[in-house]
Design an enzyme around this catalytic site. Structure first.
Site, PDB file in Angstrom:
ATOM      1  N   GLY A 299     -26.305 -35.589 -16.765  1.00 51.41           N
ATOM      2  CA  GLY A 299     -26.190 -34.167 -16.453  1.00 51.41           C
ATOM      3  C   GLY A 299     -24.959 -33.541 -17.068  1.00 51.41           C
ATOM      4  O   GLY A 299     -24.852 -32.328 -17.192  1.00 51.41           O
ATOM      5  N   ARG A 300     -23.991 -34.359 -17.401  1.00 50.16           N
ATOM      6  CA  ARG A 300     -22.789 -33.820 -18.063  1.00 50.16           C
ATOM      7  C   ARG A 300     -22.353 -34.769 -19.163  1.00 50.16           C
ATOM      8  O   ARG A 300     -21.155 -34.941 -19.404  1.00 50.16           O
ATOM      9  CB  ARG A 300     -21.663 -33.611 -17.066  1.00 50.16           C
TER      10      ARG A 300
ATOM     11  N   LYS B 252     -18.618 -36.801 -22.744  1.00 51.53           N
ATOM     12  CA  LYS B 252     -18.761 -36.566 -21.300  1.00 51.53           C
ATOM     13  C   LYS B 252     -18.056 -35.259 -20.974  1.00 51.53           C
ATOM     14  O   LYS B 252     -16.865 -35.111 -21.273  1.00 51.53           O
ATOM     15  CB  LYS B 252     -18.123 -37.741 -20.552  1.00 51.53           C
TER      16      LYS B 252
ATOM     17  N   ASP C 255     -22.683 -27.810 -13.890  1.00 50.17           N
ATOM     18  CA  ASP C 255     -22.324 -27.060 -15.094  1.00 50.17           C
ATOM     19  C   ASP C 255     -22.207 -27.951 -16.328  1.00 50.17           C
ATOM     20  O   ASP C 255     -21.967 -27.463 -17.433  1.00 50.17           O
ATOM     21  CB  ASP C 255     -21.012 -26.289 -14.875  1.00 50.17           C
TER      22      ASP C 255
ATOM     23  N   ARG D 157     -16.648 -41.361 -24.751  1.00 51.38           N
ATOM     24  CA  ARG D 157     -16.732 -42.689 -24.145  1.00 51.38           C
ATOM     25  C   ARG D 157     -17.505 -43.618 -25.071  1.00 51.38           C
ATOM     26  O   ARG D 157     -18.516 -43.239 -25.658  1.00 51.38           O
ATOM     27  CB  ARG D 157     -17.459 -42.553 -22.805  1.00 51.38           C
TER      28      ARG D 157
ATOM     29  N   ASP E  50     -26.761 -45.979 -10.204  1.00 49.93           N
ATOM     30  CA  ASP E  50     -26.701 -45.303 -11.508  1.00 49.93           C
ATOM     31  C   ASP E  50     -25.356 -45.544 -12.189  1.00 49.93           C
ATOM     32  O   ASP E  50     -25.194 -45.214 -13.361  1.00 49.93           O
ATOM     33  CB  ASP E  50     -26.952 -43.793 -11.360  1.00 49.93           C
TER      34      ASP E  50
ATOM     35  N   ASP F 211     -18.297 -45.339 -15.412  1.00 52.11           N
ATOM     36  CA  ASP F 211     -18.203 -44.162 -14.550  1.00 52.11           C
ATOM     37  C   ASP F 211     -17.009 -44.230 -13.614  1.00 52.11           C
ATOM     38  O   ASP F 211     -17.124 -44.438 -12.411  1.00 52.11           O
ATOM     39  CB  ASP F 211     -19.511 -43.939 -13.778  1.00 52.11           C
TER      40      ASP F 211
HETATM   41  P1  AMP Z   1     -21.623 -39.559 -10.837  1.00 51.60           P
HETATM   42  O1  AMP Z   1     -21.553 -39.615  -9.353  1.00 51.60           O
HETATM   43  O2  AMP Z   1     -20.406 -38.950 -11.448  1.00 51.60           O
HETATM   44  O3  AMP Z   1     -21.984 -40.867 -11.435  1.00 51.60           O
HETATM   45  O4  AMP Z   1     -22.793 -38.534 -11.194  1.00 51.60           O
HETATM   46  C1  AMP Z   1     -24.031 -38.589 -10.568  1.00 51.60           C
HETATM   47  C2  AMP Z   1     -25.005 -37.652 -11.221  1.00 51.60           C
HETATM   48  O5  AMP Z   1     -24.550 -36.302 -11.144  1.00 51.60           O
HETATM   49  C3  AMP Z   1     -25.273 -37.917 -12.693  1.00 51.60           C
HETATM   50  O6  AMP Z   1     -26.643 -37.679 -12.942  1.00 51.60           O
HETATM   51  C4  AMP Z   1     -24.403 -36.900 -13.382  1.00 51.60           C
HETATM   52  O7  AMP Z   1     -24.882 -36.577 -14.670  1.00 51.60           O
HETATM   53  C5  AMP Z   1     -24.515 -35.723 -12.447  1.00 51.60           C
HETATM   54  N1  AMP Z   1     -23.354 -34.832 -12.542  1.00 51.60           N
HETATM   55  C6  AMP Z   1     -22.108 -35.076 -12.127  1.00 51.60           C
HETATM   56  N2  AMP Z   1     -21.297 -34.036 -12.394  1.00 51.60           N
HETATM   57  C7  AMP Z   1     -22.038 -33.097 -13.015  1.00 51.60           C
HETATM   58  C8  AMP Z   1     -21.784 -31.796 -13.543  1.00 51.60           C
HETATM   59  N3  AMP Z   1     -20.578 -31.237 -13.507  1.00 51.60           N
HETATM   60  N4  AMP Z   1     -22.822 -31.138 -14.089  1.00 51.60           N
HETATM   61  C9  AMP Z   1     -24.044 -31.685 -14.153  1.00 51.60           C
HETATM   62  N5  AMP Z   1     -24.351 -32.889 -13.679  1.00 51.60           N
HETATM   63  C10 AMP Z   1     -23.365 -33.608 -13.101  1.00 51.60           C
HETATM   64 MG    MG Z   2     -22.551 -41.766 -12.891  1.00 49.14          MG
END
Ligand code: AMP
Ligand code: MG
Length: 487
Positions: A88-89, A109, A121, A172, A248, A258
């Site tokens: 998502g980012r 990232k 976002d 990354r 994930d 991550d």
């Molecule tokens: P994480 O907990 O950081 O591993 O992220 C979990 C999920 O949330 C993943 O699918 C990321 O891509 C999404 N995600 C985290 N932050 C953002 C962001 N600012 N915008 C879009 N997707 C996000």
């Molecule tokens: Mg993640």
């Protein structure tokens, strides 16, 4: 700037990702570039100045040959299944094959929204980007399998979180971005044929020697369990708390991936949690082995359709592999702890010694990192460091006597053993209070403290004059430390 991409995932795995593009940043400015990593990847950046590096590694000027994609994945987050996560980012620019023949993903990232952004976002703030850069480089220096950081670029944009922060993009490097959640996504939405395709690709890419196994999917499960056991044992050995061990965030390669609210423990407490979102302590320091077991059970479930397709009898074998994880982990853990304690030869009594150590560290709230350096100093006949760590000089006398007794069976002399211990027990880790101060300064525009800290943690073992403050734990009265995901 051209990069000689060789995009195997893009070419072989259509349907497992979505094409995407980076957002155009307002005014990219290079914060840091990892030239030695670029060299080891065979990237030709010799003629690129900082301004071009900033444009390329912020997404403003996509490198020639890139085919950017966002990967699909699902995942259990804090125990609850989300069938739609994905990059998502993040944006996979492509893969490169390094001069040593190893294949790596180059990923941006924080480069803006993708088809998987949901309500996010797609951006990242400078703090989390520089935290990941620093901690992943520290982990690499300590020999912990990890993704690497190639670049951090300030975007010139503001990113709105609890308040507005300067935005940044991290580049990354990972040996791949295939996660347990990638398998879960295709198991949940498509079934056996997709899982087989993903498993076959993963085996080809990471573990080609397993391709000839009777059941390569079962062999993959076995291998990944082994890598995860080693990885988490390594984490515990350096006091690392990942903070978000969601499925994930578990890479099939066995690399740490991550870096969000991760941090290192100062004074030992097995239930240490830093992450502000981990209210129940699911991912506390001492729970990481259990969570590893749980995550591998989810991986096994996702692989079952593929395992079963080759041989239904192997389903029981997969279950047995999962059941055996606690024993396998303990083996990996003892192996790691023996090296930390200077015990080259395994012995049955080590288990009691190692378990007993953690009771003592907990009871006395000893600084975890310093303790192992102080032990090596004892071997050199110098008790000053240990005495400074303990509430009174005899506080650990019985345990230390037991450790001396176990050392009796060693054949090398104390000086060599002390040196071997110092070569695996870091003196300089990213201490929480140091990280916070460095990130605060960076956010305010002063990169000097962060750059100094990075330089120190990149050389974790050898004592350096003038670096004493970097080896000190946070002052006792600094209160509980809290970390944030920064998403
Ligand atoms: P994480 O907990 O950081 O591993 O992220 C979990 C999920 O949330 C993943 O699918 C990321 O891509 C999404 N995600 C985290 N932050 C953002 C962001 N600012 N915008 C879009 N997707 C996000
Ligand atoms: Mg993640």
């Amino acid at each position: 700037m051209d990069i000689a991409f060789d995009n195997s995932f893009h070419d072989a795995m259509e349907g497992f990702y979505a094409p995407a593009e980076a957002a155009v940043p307002a005014a990219p400015a290079l914060l840091v570039f990892n030239h030695s990593l670029a060299a080891s990847l065979g990237l030709d950046v010799a003629n690129a100045g900082d301004e071009q590096l900033a444009r390329v590694f912020s997404g403003q000027e996509p490198p020639g040959g890139a085919n950017p994609i966002a990967l699909a994945y699902a995942g259990h987050q804090f125990g609850h299944f989300s069938s739609q996560l994905g990059d998502g980012r993040a944006l996979l620019l492509g893969e490169v094959v390094a001069p040593d023949g190893k294949r790596f993903d180059i990923q941006l990232k924080g480069s803006g929204p993708t088809p998987f952004s949901r309500n996010g976002d797609g951006k990242a703030a400078i703090g989390p980007v520089l935290r990941e850069f620093l901690v992943s480089e520290a982990m690499a220096a300590m020999g912990v399998p990890t993704t690497r950081a190639l670049a951090a670029v300030a975007t010139g944009d503001r990113v709105q979180r609890e308040r507005a922060h300067p935005g940044a993009v991290l580049t990354r490097i990972a040996s791949s971005h295939i996660r347990v959640g990638t398998f879960q996504f295709f198991a949940a939405h498509f079934g056996a044929d997709h899982v087989v395709r993903l498993s076959d690709y993963t085996v080809r890419r990471h573990f080609p020697e397993l391709a000839d196994a009777a059941n390569p999917h079962l062999a993959l499960l076995d291998r990944v369990i082994g890598l995860q056991c080693d990885l988490v044992a390594h984490w515990l050995g350096v006091g690392f708390i990942h903070g978000v061990m969601n499925t994930d965030n578990v890479a099939i390669s066995g690399e740490t991936i991550d870096y969000g609210p991760c941090a290192f423990m100062d004074r030992f407490a097995v239930d240490t949690v830093f992450s502000s979102i981990d209210a129940n302590g699911r991912y506390a320091y001492g729970r990481q082995p259990q969570i590893l077991h749980w995550n591998m059970a989810r991986f096994a479930e996702a692989l079952l359709p593929a395992i079963n397709a080759v041989d239904p009898a192997d389903v029981e074998r997969a279950k047995a592999l999962v059941t055996a994880i606690p024993d396998r982990f303990r083996e990996a853990w003892f192996t790691r702890m023996r090296t930390k304690l200077g015990l080259a030869n395994a012995d049955d009594a080590d288990a009691e010694l190692i378990d007993g150590l953690f009771d003592e560290l907990e009871r006395l709230r000893v600084d975890f990192t310093s303790f192992f350096r102080a032990l090596a100093m004892l071997l050199r006949g110098d008790a000053a460091m240990m005495e400074a760590l303990l509430p009174d000089p005899d506080a650990m006398a019985p345990w230390i006597a037991g450790w001396w007794a176990q050392l009796e069976r060693e054949t090398t002399g104390p000086a060599l053993r002390a040196a071997a211990m110092d070569a695996v027990n870091p003196l300089y880790i990213p201490r929480n209070h140091m990280v916070e101060a460095a990130l605060a300064a960076a956010e305010a525009g002063d990169m000097a403290p962060w750059t100094a800290l990075l330089d120190v943690v990149r050389h974790p073992y050898a004592v350096r004059a003038g670096c004493e403050a970097f080896a000190e734990p946070a002052p006792e009265d600094s209160g509980p430390y809290r970390t944030f995901c920064g998403t």
